[in-house]
Design a protein around this motif. Structure first.
Motif, PDB file in Angstrom:
ATOM      1  N   ILE A  16      47.798  40.608  41.282  1.00 50.16           N
ATOM      2  CA  ILE A  16      46.699  40.123  40.450  1.00 50.16           C
ATOM      3  C   ILE A  16      46.986  40.392  38.977  1.00 50.16           C
ATOM      4  O   ILE A  16      47.466  41.462  38.617  1.00 50.16           O
ATOM      5  CB  ILE A  16      45.379  40.844  40.815  1.00 50.16           C
ATOM      6  N   PHE A  17      46.634  39.419  38.133  1.00 49.50           N
ATOM      7  CA  PHE A  17      46.651  39.607  36.692  1.00 49.50           C
ATOM      8  C   PHE A  17      45.345  39.044  36.149  1.00 49.50           C
ATOM      9  O   PHE A  17      44.953  37.919  36.482  1.00 49.50           O
ATOM     10  CB  PHE A  17      47.831  38.889  36.027  1.00 49.50           C
ATOM     11  N   VAL A  18      44.647  39.827  35.312  1.00 47.64           N
ATOM     12  CA  VAL A  18      43.401  39.402  34.680  1.00 47.64           C
ATOM     13  C   VAL A  18      43.574  39.545  33.173  1.00 47.64           C
ATOM     14  O   VAL A  18      44.009  40.579  32.688  1.00 47.64           O
ATOM     15  CB  VAL A  18      42.203  40.248  35.171  1.00 47.64           C
ATOM     16  N   SER A  19      43.224  38.496  32.422  1.00 43.55           N
ATOM     17  CA  SER A  19      43.458  38.478  30.976  1.00 43.55           C
ATOM     18  C   SER A  19      42.581  39.449  30.201  1.00 43.55           C
ATOM     19  O   SER A  19      43.001  39.993  29.190  1.00 43.55           O
ATOM     20  CB  SER A  19      43.260  37.068  30.423  1.00 43.55           C
ATOM     21  N   ASP A  20      41.346  39.663  30.645  1.00 46.20           N
ATOM     22  CA  ASP A  20      40.434  40.580  29.960  1.00 46.20           C
ATOM     23  C   ASP A  20      39.555  41.248  31.010  1.00 46.20           C
ATOM     24  O   ASP A  20      38.579  40.666  31.486  1.00 46.20           O
ATOM     25  CB  ASP A  20      39.569  39.836  28.938  1.00 46.20           C
ATOM     26  N   ALA A  21      39.923  42.456  31.375  1.00 49.27           N
ATOM     27  CA  ALA A  21      39.241  43.164  32.458  1.00 49.27           C
ATOM     28  C   ALA A  21      37.764  43.387  32.154  1.00 49.27           C
ATOM     29  O   ALA A  21      36.920  43.224  33.041  1.00 49.27           O
ATOM     30  CB  ALA A  21      39.934  44.492  32.726  1.00 49.27           C
TER      31      ALA A  21
END
Length: 188
Positions: free
Chosen positions: A69-74
């Protein structure tokens, strides 16, 4: 809140892209199952999620492996229902990693004790727990190398997630790097 979600399933001919609904997604397992349903054999499946140009996420599933998983702005994602499914998992993983390194944990606790001795005042508006665990970081979180083998390295992905970047444009650029930009644009 308006969301856009697309599933990109790798096939022998490239990528099969389809828009998907997240109405029945309540957990990371639900999202992973949704993605695996579109997989051809055990090929890679990516899920792109964007919320009103506030944040984007990429979920990668390779066969039966755990999702990456990669999220741009947690912090922004954690305030939304679908984003929190992803950020909660990532924050939990980070918390487990902290306990794997006992020396780091002891040093961290010593630093916190020294800091609390210097400043006895507590900020009532601070959302971060006193021990720092479980706090949602601001900015990107997760596996920033999940697209490296497809030609989009860590630095490029982090740049797309950087301050001032538009999440919708970022997903378009990621799709372009994968060779399916026009197909993704057609389902938007």
């Amino acid at each position: 809140m308006a969301y856009f979600a697309a599933v990109l399933a790798r096939t022998g001919a490239g990528w099969d892209v389809s828009e998907t609904e997240l109405d029945d997604v309540e957990t990371l397992a639900d999202l992973t199952d949704l993605a695996r349903e579109t997989a051809e054999d055990d090929d890679t499946v990516l899920v792109f999620i964007e919320q009103e140009d506030a944040w984007f996420a990429v979920l990668r599933i390779d066969g039966e492996d755990d999702p990456r998983i990669f999220v741009s702005d947690a912090a922004a994602a954690a305030r939304s229902s679908y984003g929190s499914v992803l950020t909660d998992e990532l924050i939990e993983q980070d918390g487990e990693a902290d306990f794997d390194d006992l020396d780091g944990l002891v040093a961290e606790l010593d630093d916190e004790n020294a800091a609390s001795d210097e400043d006895d005042e507590t900020d009532e508006d601070d959302d971060e727990p006193a021990d720092g665990r479980g706090a949602t970081p601001v900015g990107p979180i997760g596996d920033s190398e999940l697209l490296s083998e497809f030609g989009l390295g860590q630095a490029a992905l982090l740049e797309l997630a950087g301050e001032g970047a538009a999440p919708g444009d970022a997903l378009g650029e990621i799709a372009e790097a994968l060779g399916c930009g026009e197909v993704l644009e057609a389902v938007r």
